[in-house]
Design an enzyme around this catalytic site. Structure first.
Site, PDB file in Angstrom:
ATOM      1  N   ASP A  12       0.979  -1.007  -0.063  1.00  0.00           N
ATOM      2  CA  ASP A  12       0.042   0.012   0.016  1.00  0.00           C
ATOM      3  C   ASP A  12       0.802   1.343  -0.096  1.00  0.00           C
ATOM      4  O   ASP A  12       1.757   1.152   0.529  1.00  0.00           O
ATOM      5  CB  ASP A  12      -1.034   0.008   1.263  1.00  0.00           C
ATOM      6  CG  ASP A  12      -1.971   0.941   1.212  1.00  0.00           C
ATOM      7  OD1 ASP A  12      -2.119   1.393   0.192  1.00  0.00           O
ATOM      8  OD2 ASP A  12      -2.831   1.007   2.068  1.00  0.00           O
ATOM      9  N   ARG A  16       0.175   7.535  -2.652  1.00  0.00           N
ATOM     10  CA  ARG A  16       0.945   8.848  -1.816  1.00  0.00           C
ATOM     11  C   ARG A  16       2.351   8.852  -1.810  1.00  0.00           C
ATOM     12  O   ARG A  16       2.891   9.959  -1.764  1.00  0.00           O
ATOM     13  CB  ARG A  16       0.680   8.447  -0.278  1.00  0.00           C
ATOM     14  CG  ARG A  16      -0.556   8.611   0.255  1.00  0.00           C
ATOM     15  CD  ARG A  16      -0.879   8.013   1.457  1.00  0.00           C
ATOM     16  NE  ARG A  16      -1.037   6.644   1.375  1.00  0.00           N
ATOM     17  CZ  ARG A  16      -1.628   5.895   2.232  1.00  0.00           C
ATOM     18  NH1 ARG A  16      -1.384   5.808   3.235  1.00  0.00           N
ATOM     19  NH2 ARG A  16      -2.106   4.376   1.713  1.00  0.00           N
ATOM     20  N   ARG A  25       0.203   9.141 -10.225  1.00  0.00           N
ATOM     21  CA  ARG A  25      -0.083   7.999  -9.333  1.00  0.00           C
ATOM     22  C   ARG A  25       0.681   6.849 -10.091  1.00  0.00           C
ATOM     23  O   ARG A  25       1.142   5.979  -9.336  1.00  0.00           O
ATOM     24  CB  ARG A  25      -1.436   7.788  -9.077  1.00  0.00           C
ATOM     25  CG  ARG A  25      -2.294   8.523  -8.087  1.00  0.00           C
ATOM     26  CD  ARG A  25      -3.738   8.167  -8.104  1.00  0.00           C
ATOM     27  NE  ARG A  25      -4.023   7.057  -7.522  1.00  0.00           N
ATOM     28  CZ  ARG A  25      -4.019   6.736  -6.254  1.00  0.00           C
ATOM     29  NH1 ARG A  25      -3.623   7.597  -5.520  1.00  0.00           N
ATOM     30  NH2 ARG A  25      -3.995   5.169  -5.950  1.00  0.00           N
ATOM     31  N   HIS A  29       2.943   3.445  -8.975  1.00  0.00           N
ATOM     32  CA  HIS A  29       2.730   1.947  -9.330  1.00  0.00           C
ATOM     33  C   HIS A  29       3.847   1.485 -10.096  1.00  0.00           C
ATOM     34  O   HIS A  29       4.493   0.230  -9.779  1.00  0.00           O
ATOM     35  CB  HIS A  29       1.563   1.662  -9.982  1.00  0.00           C
ATOM     36  CG  HIS A  29       0.249   2.208  -9.446  1.00  0.00           C
ATOM     37  ND1 HIS A  29      -0.206   1.801  -8.231  1.00  0.00           N
ATOM     38  CD2 HIS A  29      -0.914   2.863  -9.814  1.00  0.00           C
ATOM     39  CE1 HIS A  29      -1.133   2.464  -7.742  1.00  0.00           C
ATOM     40  NE2 HIS A  29      -1.661   2.950  -8.925  1.00  0.00           N
ATOM     41  N   SER A  57      -7.158  -5.992  -5.948  1.00  0.00           N
ATOM     42  CA  SER A  57      -8.140  -6.466  -5.419  1.00  0.00           C
ATOM     43  C   SER A  57      -9.549  -6.422  -6.157  1.00  0.00           C
ATOM     44  O   SER A  57      -9.656  -5.820  -7.241  1.00  0.00           O
ATOM     45  CB  SER A  57      -8.321  -5.564  -3.970  1.00  0.00           C
ATOM     46  OG  SER A  57      -9.005  -4.551  -4.064  1.00  0.00           O
ATOM     47  N   ASN A  60     -10.504  -3.019  -6.595  1.00  0.00           N
ATOM     48  CA  ASN A  60      -9.796  -2.039  -7.286  1.00  0.00           C
ATOM     49  C   ASN A  60     -10.172  -1.669  -8.678  1.00  0.00           C
ATOM     50  O   ASN A  60      -9.971  -0.860  -9.223  1.00  0.00           O
ATOM     51  CB  ASN A  60      -8.274  -2.573  -7.442  1.00  0.00           C
ATOM     52  CG  ASN A  60      -7.388  -2.631  -6.445  1.00  0.00           C
ATOM     53  OD1 ASN A  60      -6.665  -3.277  -6.012  1.00  0.00           O
ATOM     54  ND2 ASN A  60      -7.746  -1.437  -5.219  1.00  0.00           N
ATOM     55  N   ARG A 180       1.542  -4.911   6.281  1.00  0.00           N
ATOM     56  CA  ARG A 180       1.021  -3.748   5.422  1.00  0.00           C
ATOM     57  C   ARG A 180       1.834  -2.798   5.402  1.00  0.00           C
ATOM     58  O   ARG A 180       2.453  -2.342   6.365  1.00  0.00           O
ATOM     59  CB  ARG A 180      -0.479  -3.788   5.897  1.00  0.00           C
ATOM     60  CG  ARG A 180      -0.909  -2.602   4.966  1.00  0.00           C
ATOM     61  CD  ARG A 180      -2.666  -2.418   5.301  1.00  0.00           C
ATOM     62  NE  ARG A 180      -2.982  -1.552   4.241  1.00  0.00           N
ATOM     63  CZ  ARG A 180      -4.317  -1.710   3.748  1.00  0.00           C
ATOM     64  NH1 ARG A 180      -5.078  -2.522   4.416  1.00  0.00           N
ATOM     65  NH2 ARG A 180      -4.936  -0.843   2.847  1.00  0.00           N
ATOM     66  N   SER A 188      -8.444  -5.113   4.582  1.00  0.00           N
ATOM     67  CA  SER A 188      -8.940  -4.879   3.348  1.00  0.00           C
ATOM     68  C   SER A 188      -9.228  -6.185   2.724  1.00  0.00           C
ATOM     69  O   SER A 188      -8.784  -6.226   1.283  1.00  0.00           O
ATOM     70  CB  SER A 188      -8.120  -4.023   2.650  1.00  0.00           C
ATOM     71  OG  SER A 188      -7.734  -2.855   3.397  1.00  0.00           O
TER      72      SER A 188
HETATM   73  C1  FPP Z   1      -1.756   0.279  -3.326  1.00  0.00           C
HETATM   74  O1  FPP Z   1      -1.216   1.585  -3.439  1.00  0.00           O
HETATM   75  C2  FPP Z   1      -1.139  -0.499  -4.465  1.00  0.00           C
HETATM   76  C3  FPP Z   1      -2.000  -1.174  -5.269  1.00  0.00           C
HETATM   77  C4  FPP Z   1      -3.621  -0.921  -5.321  1.00  0.00           C
HETATM   78  C5  FPP Z   1      -1.390  -1.878  -6.122  1.00  0.00           C
HETATM   79  C6  FPP Z   1      -0.147  -2.783  -6.142  1.00  0.00           C
HETATM   80  C7  FPP Z   1       0.508  -3.103  -7.177  1.00  0.00           C
HETATM   81  C8  FPP Z   1       1.659  -2.922  -7.622  1.00  0.00           C
HETATM   82  C9  FPP Z   1       2.821  -2.601  -6.935  1.00  0.00           C
HETATM   83  C10 FPP Z   1       2.069  -3.256  -9.282  1.00  0.00           C
HETATM   84  C11 FPP Z   1       1.729  -4.245  -9.811  1.00  0.00           C
HETATM   85  C12 FPP Z   1       1.951  -5.606  -9.126  1.00  0.00           C
HETATM   86  C13 FPP Z   1       2.927  -6.656  -9.436  1.00  0.00           C
HETATM   87  C14 FPP Z   1       2.868  -8.000  -8.645  1.00  0.00           C
HETATM   88  C15 FPP Z   1       3.419  -6.570 -10.650  1.00  0.00           C
HETATM   89  P1  FPP Z   1      -2.335   2.801  -3.648  1.00  0.00           P
HETATM   90  O2  FPP Z   1      -2.598   3.174  -4.938  1.00  0.00           O
HETATM   91  O3  FPP Z   1      -3.531   2.365  -2.818  1.00  0.00           O
HETATM   92  O4  FPP Z   1      -1.755   3.753  -2.760  1.00  0.00           O
HETATM   93  P2  FPP Z   1      -2.382   5.228  -2.127  1.00  0.00           P
HETATM   94  O5  FPP Z   1      -3.022   4.472  -0.872  1.00  0.00           O
HETATM   95  O6  FPP Z   1      -1.288   5.819  -1.405  1.00  0.00           O
HETATM   96  O7  FPP Z   1      -3.296   5.899  -3.043  1.00  0.00           O
END
Ligand code: FPP
Length: 238
Positions: A12, A16, A25, A29, A57, A60, A180, A188
């Protein structure tokens, strides 16, 4: 040091991380994928047999279409680019989550990753993709209900172990440690059934900043935990 056999991570804080740098954003990623590569390598070196990563998820899909496309694209890119290396390193890939609402190209890639690496034994990388724990349990219960209705299984056989065997995680031990990042204190909808006796580590760092050092520190903290599984603590029992 006593290492967990299975570590599961809620990655997570990508958004941010990007915002704090004035970046879109999507950049968060992308850096998150670098952290994924480092976490897989580090888990191998630390001798962690199973590493589960929450990549996407079932909730998502509610994000803006651009972001969903970015996340799906990154997963596809990761599998296309890294699958051969993972295979060479003896990593078995398993994917948990619903498949029926995925496009044929993504479904094909996930199957390719699982099939190619099926016999690898050094380490298992479990990618939770289009995954939600309640959905996983509901799908398992539906499969069991079908068997029951067809007279294939008697009522007495429907135990917790039987449910275990019908989850996406069948054959994978429960996570010993769930990490986490980003300071959020929630599960979650991640591995709700399997987390019954898991230890938790909620780390302040954002996912793109999660590195080998942060991983090692979480493992050191885990090594000092007294896991009782409903029994007595080590001191009291001895
Ligand atoms: C949460 O950050 C992260 C995700 C929803 C996706 C995680 C995915 C990756 C790291 C890339 C793809 C994965 C693989 C295995 C190739 P957020 O966007 O919720 O961050 P925030 O809470 O700060 O907005």
């Amino acid at each position: 040091m006593r290492h967990p056999q299975h570590v599961a991570i809620i990655m997570d804080g990508n958004g941010r991380w990007a915002r704090s740098r004035g970046l879109p954003r999507s950049m968060g990623h992308r850096r998150g994928v670098e952290a994924v590569r480092e976490a897989v390598r580090a888990a191998g070196e630390f001798g962690i047999q199973y590493l589960t990563l929450f990549a996407f998820s079932s909730e998502n899909w509610r994000r803006p279409k651009d972001e969903v496309d970015e996340l799906l694209g990154l997963l596809k890119h990761f599998i296309r680019r890294d699958l051969a290396d993972l295979h060479k390193e003896g990593v078995r890939v398993r994917v948990i989550g619903a498949r029926d609402n995925l496009t044929p190209d993504i479904r094909g890639l996930l199957e390719e990753a699982e099939n190619l690496t099926r016999d690898n034994q050094r380490q298992t990388l479990v990618i939770a993709f289009n995954y939600g724990a309640r959905d996983e349990v509901a799908r398992a219960v539906r499969r069991i209900a079908e068997k029951f209705a067809a007279g294939e299984v008697p009522l007495e056989a429907l135990t917790a172990e039987y449910l275990d065997d019908h989850l996406d995680t069948a054959g994978i031990p429960d996570p010993d440690l769930i990490i986490r990042t980003s300071g959020e204190l929630r599960l979650s909808n991640f591995l709700l059934w399997q987390a019954a006796y898991s230890e938790f580590a909620f780390l302040p760092c954002l996912w793109p900043d999660f590195d080998r050092k942060a991983f090692r520190e979480a493992l050191a903290d885990y090594a000092g935990r007294d896991r009782r599984y409903g029994g007595l603590s080590r001191e009291i029992a001895s």
